[in-house]
Design an enzyme around this catalytic site. Structure first.
Site, mmCIF file in Angstrom:
data_model
loop_
_atom_site.group_PDB
_atom_site.id
_atom_site.type_symbol
_atom_site.label_atom_id
_atom_site.label_comp_id
_atom_site.label_asym_id
_atom_site.label_seq_id
_atom_site.Cartn_x
_atom_site.Cartn_y
_atom_site.Cartn_z
ATOM 1 N N GLY A 104 11.100 3.506 4.358
ATOM 2 C CA GLY A 104 10.879 3.889 2.967
ATOM 3 C C GLY A 104 10.960 5.397 2.799
ATOM 4 N N ILE A 148 3.755 -6.442 9.217
ATOM 5 C CA ILE A 148 2.338 -6.085 9.268
ATOM 6 C C ILE A 148 1.435 -7.206 8.763
ATOM 7 C CG2 ILE A 148 2.788 -3.614 9.112
ATOM 8 C CD1 ILE A 148 1.863 -3.755 6.169
ATOM 9 N N THR A 190 5.753 -2.415 -3.454
ATOM 10 C CA THR A 190 5.662 -1.441 -4.546
ATOM 11 C C THR A 190 6.396 -1.849 -5.825
ATOM 12 O OG1 THR A 190 7.564 -0.219 -3.669
ATOM 13 C CG2 THR A 190 5.371 0.482 -2.941
ATOM 14 N N THR A 233 -2.751 4.633 -4.225
ATOM 15 C CA THR A 233 -2.023 4.908 -5.463
ATOM 16 C C THR A 233 -2.933 5.243 -6.638
ATOM 17 O OG1 THR A 233 -0.533 3.869 -7.096
ATOM 18 C CG2 THR A 233 -2.031 2.427 -5.931
ATOM 19 N N ASP A 234 -2.357 5.908 -7.624
ATOM 20 C CA ASP A 234 -3.045 6.167 -8.884
ATOM 21 C C ASP A 234 -3.317 4.884 -9.662
ATOM 22 O OD1 ASP A 234 -0.218 5.986 -9.115
ATOM 23 O OD2 ASP A 234 -0.245 6.942 -11.080
ATOM 24 N N TYR A 281 -0.496 -4.908 -9.063
ATOM 25 C CA TYR A 281 -0.205 -3.888 -8.059
ATOM 26 C C TYR A 281 -1.455 -3.075 -7.740
ATOM 27 C CZ TYR A 281 1.702 0.304 -5.869
ATOM 28 O OH TYR A 281 1.931 1.360 -5.014
ATOM 29 N N LYS A 320 -3.544 -2.950 -4.156
ATOM 30 C CA LYS A 320 -3.712 -1.686 -3.448
ATOM 31 C C LYS A 320 -5.198 -1.342 -3.300
ATOM 32 C CE LYS A 320 -1.041 0.880 -2.163
ATOM 33 N NZ LYS A 320 -0.458 1.001 -0.794
ATOM 34 N N TRP A 376 3.721 8.903 -8.335
ATOM 35 C CA TRP A 376 5.024 9.335 -8.839
ATOM 36 C C TRP A 376 5.880 9.940 -7.722
ATOM 37 C CZ3 TRP A 376 5.484 11.411 -14.496
ATOM 38 C CH2 TRP A 376 4.721 10.602 -15.366
#
Length: 286
Positions: free
Chosen positions: A29, A56, A81, A120-121, A144, A148, A168
Site C-alpha cells: 500500500g 493477517i 480502506t 484513522t480520523d 469503516y 478501525k 487524508w
C-alpha cells in the site's frame, strides 16, 4: 482557500537505531511502501508482507511469520480502506481492521515486539468545529470507523503498543485523491466538481513514514495523532493540486449533498497535533 501545506509531521530530532528490525504489514500500500523506503534509507532492516504473502486474518500464519522474523517492531499498515464497500461488507472489514489486529497484538507479546497500529480520523463523529485531540470521545458514524475503532481496542491488548491516527493520505503507488485529480487533468477534463464542505489535513505518506520512525525511536506509546499541519477542504486541496501540476482547470465547489455516497463522510476531521513536534515544509504533490 486553496491548500498550502505548512509543515510535515516530525521534527527530525530523534534518530532510530540502525538495524532496528521493523515488520510491516500492508507493505504494497502507499503508506507501507513509503515506510519500507524511508526505514531502509535510515538503516533499518525491514521485513514486509502484504496479502500475497501473509493473510493477517489467519492467526496461525501471523504467528509463524512474525515468530520467524523476530522483529523489534510490528507496524500494521494493512487495512480494509474502501469506505463505501465497508458499509455493505462490514463483517469482512471487521476481520481485517479489527480482529486481525488482535492476532498481531498477541504475537507481539510472544516475541517482545512493539505494535504500532495505524488508525484513522473516522473514529470520530466528524461533526465538530475544532481539531480532535487524542482524548476526545470517539463516535464513528459508519462501518469503516467502527471497524478501525475495534482495531484500536485490539491493539491495546499488546503489552507495548502505539496507535497512530492519521487522515487524508496520499503517496506513490496508491489510489488517492492526488492521483484521482491528476488522472482527470491528464485525461483532458475541462472542469472538476469537488466537495467544499468537508475539512481535513492532507498528509504525505513519506512525511507520515518519517514521523512513525521518530515515534518509534522515542519509544512513544498510547495514542498519537499524526498528519501534515494545516487544514483545507477537498475543493481547496484540488485547487492546490491543479496549481502544482501547472493546470488552469476550473475546480467548481459543490456540497456533500450533491454527491451522496453509501458511507457518511466526516464534515470536519482535523486532528490536534499538540503531541507531535511540527517542522520542515513539504509539498502535497511530488
Amino acid at each position: 482557500m486553496p491548500y498550502r501545506p505548512v509543515a510535515r509531521v516530525g521534527g527530525g530530532t530523534a534518530t532510530i537505531a540502525a538495524m532496528t528490525h521493523i515488520f510491516v504489514t500492508g507493505v504494497h500500500g502507499q503508506l507501507g511502501r513509503a515506510l519500507e523506503r524511508v526505514a531502509t534509507d535510515r538503516g533499518c532492516r525491514v521485513t514486509g508482507h502484504d496479502l500475497d504473502t501473509l493473510d493477517i486474518c489467519d492467526p496461525s500464519a501471523v504467528h509463524q511469520a512474525v515468530g520467524r522474523s523476530q522483529p523489534d517492531v510490528v507496524v500494521n499498515c494493512a487495512a480494509y480502506t474502501a469506505v463505501d464497500t465497508c458499509e455493505a461488507d462490514e463483517a469482512r472489514a471487521m476481520e481485517v481492521n479489527g480482529t486481525a489486529v488482535g492476532h498481531l497484538a498477541a504475537v507481539c507479546d510472544e516475541v517482545d515486539a512493539r505494535l504500532v497500529h495505524i488508525s484513522t480520523d473516522y473514529v470520530f463523529a466528524g461533526d465538530g468545529n475544532r481539531p480532535y485531540s487524542e482524548d476526545d470521545p470517539v463516535a464513528p458514524a459508519g462501518a469503516y470507523g467502527r471497524t478501525k475503532l475495534e482495531g484500536e481496542r485490539m491493539a491495546r491488548r499488546a503489552k507495548r503498543y502505539l496507535i497512530v491516527r492519521t487522515a487524508w493520505l496520499y503517496g506513490h503507488g496508491g489510489g488517492n485523491f492526488v492521483e484521482a485529480i491528476r488522472r482527470q487533468i491528464d485525461g483532458g477534463a475541462e472542469s472538476l466538481r469537488v466537495v467544499a464542505d468537508q475539512f481535513g489535513s492532507p498528509t504525505s505518506c513519506d512525511d507520515l513514514a518519517a514521523a512513525l520512525l521518530e515515534l518509534i525511536s522515542c519509544d512513544a506509546s498510547g495514542v498519537d495523532h499524526a498528519t501534515n499541519s494545516g487544514e483545507t477542504s477537498w475543493h481547496g486541496f484540488a485547487v492546490e493540486i491543479a496549481r502544482l501540476l501547472g493546470s488552469d482547470i476550473v475546480v467548481e465547489p459543490v456540497t456533500t449533498a450533491e454527491f451522496p455516497r453509501p458511507a457518511a463522510r466526516p464534515a470536519y476531521s482535523v486532528l490536534d497535533l499538540s503531541l507531535i513536534h511540527i517542522s520542515e515544509p513539504t509539498r502535497p504533490v511530488g
